[in-house]
Design an enzyme around this catalytic site. Structure first.
Site: not given
Ligand code: NAD
Length: 270
Positions: A156, A170
């Site tokens: 991130s 986080y």
């Molecule tokens: P999201 O919440 O839309 O999707 C995350 C998915 O991971 C969900 O389907 C959830 O069910 C699954 N998940 C959660 N815990 C799990 C586990 N223990 N085992 C298996 N699956 C699991 O999130 P996103 O925004 O698509 O985020 C994806 C990645 O990007 C994450 O690592 C997040 O930290 C990172 N990220 C997101 C953002 C943002 O602004 N959305 C910014 C920086 C980094």
């Protein structure tokens, strides 16, 4: 036109939503066979149905696993090898941002541990079992198939910038993903295994939008974004596709930022 991931096999974690879902669709469009891992099986199944409707030439298998459990991650990778004969791409993307994650004084140990277990240990398990599988990949130069592969770990922008709206566990977990990925990239470089971190900026996915549930919270972030908008999951999927494909064959150990310029900003245009 052959797809950019033709003949390749991939495991994507967190495939049921956000970045993982968009990447699953894009990787399938580019010809990869997929294991769609999510702790939320119905969402992984929905992703698999979308893929079978839109891209009937590839196989996408939903698989329920909690990435913090080594045996479940190992089973997902074993399924890829059993079904497709190899593993070329491991996208360790699943992650959580817990609503009770706060600053050093208020974050409870159980929130810290849960966040580390999923966001950091889950990435370690994915790397470990992907490396073991990629070492055994059969070669077929006519199809561009080799020993080794590409591992992409979602970190991130908060791994490289401080936020005064803290989510300590986080942030710490994502900083550790960057450090771990760099080191693994060095250890496994001569085996043809590339490891890169993906650093998304703030995105319009459920993970962030569930948390930024008021206009005030959104504006507090938007003022810092050079482009004046949150990113889209598909913009991260495009970057993941590049890192997954052979187009990035000389890129390893990098912190690949897809943040709309956020981490380069001092002041932004009005
Ligand atoms: P999201 O919440 O839309 O999707 C995350 C998915 O991971 C969900 O389907 C959830 O069910 C699954 N998940 C959660 N815990 C799990 C586990 N223990 N085992 C298996 N699956 C699991 O999130 P996103 O925004 O698509 O985020 C994806 C990645 O990007 C994450 O690592 C997040 O930290 C990172 N990220 C997101 C953002 C943002 O602004 N959305 C910014 C920086 C980094």
């Amino acid at each position: 036109m052959p797809g950019r991931l033709q003949h390749k096999s991939a495991v994507i974690t967190g495939a049921g939503s956000g970045i993982g879902l968009e990447s699953s669709l894009l990787f399938a469009q580019e010809g990869a066979n997929l294991i769609l891992v999510d702790v939320n099986l119905p969402n992984a199944e929905k992703a698999a149905s979308l893929i079978s409707e839109r891209f009937p030439n590839v196989k996408a298998i939903p698989f329920k696993a909690d990435v913090s459990k080594e045996s479940e991650v190992e089973a997902a990778i074993a399924l890829a090898v059993k079904e497709f004969g190899r593993l070329d791409i491991m996208f360790n993307n699943a992650g959580i941002m817990h609503p009770e994650d706060d600053n050093a004084l208020n974050t409870e140990e159980r929130i810290w541990d849960l966040t580390m277990d999923i966001n950091l240990k889950g990435v370690w398990w994915g790397c470990k079992h992907a490396i073991l599988a990629m070492r055994k990949n059969p070669t077929d130069e006519s199809k561009g198939l080799r020993v080794g592969g590409s591992i992409i770990n979602t970190a991130s922008f908060v791994a490289i910038m401080g936020a005064a709206t803290p989510q300590l566990a986080y942030t710490a977990s994502k900083g550790a993903v960057l450090a771990m990925t760099r080191e693994l990239a060095m250890v496994h470089a001569r085996e043809g295994i590339r490891l890169n971190s993906l650093c998304p900026g703030p995105l319009k996915t459920p993970l962030l939008m569930d948390f930024l549930n008021t206009d005030e919270k959104k504006q507090r972030r938007l003022v810092h974004l050079p482009m004046g908008r949150f990113g889209e999951a598909v913009e991260l999927a495009n970057a993941a596709l590049f890192l997954a494909s052979d187009e990035s064959s000389y890129i390893t150990g990098t912190d690949f930022k897809v943040d709309g310029g956020l981490s380069s900003a001092y002041v932004t245009a009005l």
